[in-house]
Design an enzyme around this catalytic site. Structure first.
Site, mmCIF file in Angstrom:
data_model
loop_
_atom_site.group_PDB
_atom_site.id
_atom_site.type_symbol
_atom_site.label_atom_id
_atom_site.label_comp_id
_atom_site.label_asym_id
_atom_site.label_seq_id
_atom_site.Cartn_x
_atom_site.Cartn_y
_atom_site.Cartn_z
ATOM 1 N N LYS A 16 0.844 -1.219 0.000
ATOM 2 C CA LYS A 16 0.000 0.000 0.000
ATOM 3 C C LYS A 16 0.867 1.252 0.000
ATOM 4 O O LYS A 16 0.534 2.246 -0.630
ATOM 5 C CB LYS A 16 -0.891 0.037 1.254
ATOM 6 C CG LYS A 16 -1.872 -1.095 1.345
ATOM 7 C CD LYS A 16 -2.659 -1.023 2.635
ATOM 8 C CE LYS A 16 -1.881 -1.450 3.865
ATOM 9 N NZ LYS A 16 -1.541 -2.869 3.963
ATOM 10 N N HIS A 41 6.235 0.706 6.509
ATOM 11 C CA HIS A 41 6.508 0.735 5.087
ATOM 12 C C HIS A 41 7.854 1.373 4.801
ATOM 13 O O HIS A 41 8.348 2.191 5.554
ATOM 14 C CB HIS A 41 5.372 1.389 4.286
ATOM 15 C CG HIS A 41 4.978 2.735 4.790
ATOM 16 N ND1 HIS A 41 3.789 2.977 5.438
ATOM 17 C CD2 HIS A 41 5.618 3.904 4.736
ATOM 18 C CE1 HIS A 41 3.731 4.243 5.781
ATOM 19 N NE2 HIS A 41 4.816 4.840 5.365
#
Ligand code: IMP
Length: 433
Positions: A16, A41
């Site tokens: 994502k 991330h």
């Protein structure tokens, strides 16, 4: 301009961050609305690597407001260290805004997370041990400490005292642990409050103002549909709602502020932690996915479990989020596998067939996936930028997924690089601009 929600559709780690990063360049704000530093991330920019757990990826673009919404649970030590790390590397962090209503992860939450897992033994969930579940539990029990409390030492002390009392019972083996000392905790968290004060804001209002002046707000989901507290594979889930509907609650906007919902899915499936995984592979193909896909957790470094794409689960996630577009990542990892299999139904322990994701835990635990087979493709597709450059078998694979779940695939990831993306079909106005 719209509010766009970006969510994971599997068990997390779909990539994502890369998609948010791609869209963030055009956004006015990026908002995290749930989860905490259980997420992670990595963004690579000009060869430099940035690992973030709480701060939205929009931080690397000048002028993008990066909001940590009220629905997030915040470990202040982690947030301060991310802010410091970015500052040291010359990144302007003045745009990071932290909701005064977000709940704070306290030392006893982290201790309870580990103690709870230890107590469950073989039945452990495999949490990230970051205190996420216990913090959300205190929020629901109205024993939570909120970011705004960090700014008032007297209130903070009172609230910690109330929250600490029941924890001492639960953490009896740790009774003498200095991490449970009221005075020390209150001092430390007051200091965190001072450090974070410039970032603390009424973040819901910030979102309204941007939306009112037609700005673009991206709502960045963490974790994914199958880890949703209500709709996922309970109890093997996280303690928040990572589905699109939660963006409204976790940021303080209304459903009509959201105009698009993008879901991200890997071309195969991975899962970290325990719990049902009907398409899991324990063979050479599983190993191929693990090694070629570098499937190791960003937050805990754990080896991920791997398996074929599960279209039954993906269609379920499409409906839970009512996706308007789908993004498939890591298609390149499937190169070299022939045939490629996709789960199209489950068979229960008693032989019953399930075309839809079963709601009953016992059925799901015993369910075995049944597959369709599609021809595989070979070679390096990392340089493809247009759908026409992809091997026919790869295009057929995408068309098959799209047809099964009923949502158009707009973007396809063909490698880890920021530009390794194939745009597919008619592009949304946002990307076409
Ligand atoms: P918790 O969120 O730490 O309570 O962990 C609950 C479950 O969610 C465990 O199976 C974790 O491995 C999983 N989980 C939490 N965050 C992530 C994530 O960002 N990616 C993948 N799995 C996650």
């Amino acid at each position: 301009m719209p509010g766009i929600v970006i969510v994971g559709t599997q068990w997390g780690d779909e990539g994502k961050g890369k998609i948010v990063d791609l869209l963030a360049e055009r956004a006015d704000a990026v908002v995290r609305f749930q989860g905490g530093n259980n997420a992670g991330h990595t963004i690579v920019r000009d060869g430099e690597e940035f690992k973030l757990h709480l701060i939205p990826s929009g931080i690397l673009y000048r002028g993008v407001t990066c909001i940590i919404g009220n629905g997030v649970v915040v470990d202040p030590a982690v947030l301060i260290s991310e802010l410091d790390g970015l500052r040291r590397r010359g990144v302007d962090v003045t745009g990071v805004k932290l909701s005064a209503n977000a709940h704070v992860i306290m030392p006893y939450h982290v201790m309870l997370d580990s103690a709870g897992e230890a107590k469950l033994g073989k039945l452990a969930i495999g949490t990230t041990k970051r205190g996420i579940g216990p913090c959300y539990a205190d929020k629901a029990a109205r024993l939570g400490i909120r970011v705004q409390d960090l700014l008032d030492p007297k209130i903070l002390r009172k609230k910690i005292l109330a929250a600490l009392e029941p924890k001492k019972q639960m953490l009896r083996p740790f009774a003498r642990d200095p991490r449970l000392d009221l005075h020390a905790i209150a001092e430390q968290y007051t200091a965190y409050g001072h450090r974070l004060e410039p970032h603390i804001a009424d973040t819901a209002r910030l979102c309204w103002e941007i939306l009112d002046r037609d700005g673009l707000v991206l709502f960045e989901g963490a974790q994914a549909a199958m880890l949703d507290l209500d709709h996922g594979t309970y109890p093997f889930v996280s303690s928040s709602n990572p589905i699109a509907g939660a963006a409204c609650v976790g940021a303080g906007v209304g459903p009509t502020d959201i105009s698009e919902v993008w879901g991200v899915a890997k071309a195969y499936t991975t899962r970290v932690g325990a719990g049902p995984f009907p398409t899991e592979l324990d063979d050479e193909v599983g190993k191929h996915l693990l090694t070629k896909g570098h499937e190791y957790g960003t937050t805990t470094g754990r080896e991920r479990r791997t398996g074929w794409l599960d279209l039954v689960a993906l269609r379920y996630a499409v409906r839970l989020n009512r996706l308007s577009a789908l993004v498939i990542t890591k298609l390149d990892v499937l190169a070299g596998l022939d045939p490629i299999r996709v789960a199209v139904r489950y068979r229960g322990g008693d032989g019953a067939v399930f075309d839809e994701f079963p709601y009953h835990q016992s059925i799901l635990h015993a369910a075995e996936a049944e597959y369709d087979e599609l021809p595989g493709f070979d070679g390096d597709i990392g340089a493809c930028r247009d759908e026409s450059e992809l091997p026919q078998e790869a295009r057929d694979y995408l068309a098959y997924i799209e047809d099964f779940v009923g949502v158009p695939i707009k973007l396809v990831g063909v490698g880890p690089g920021r530009d390794q993306i194939v745009a597919r079909g008619e592009q949304p106005a946002l990307l076409a601009a």
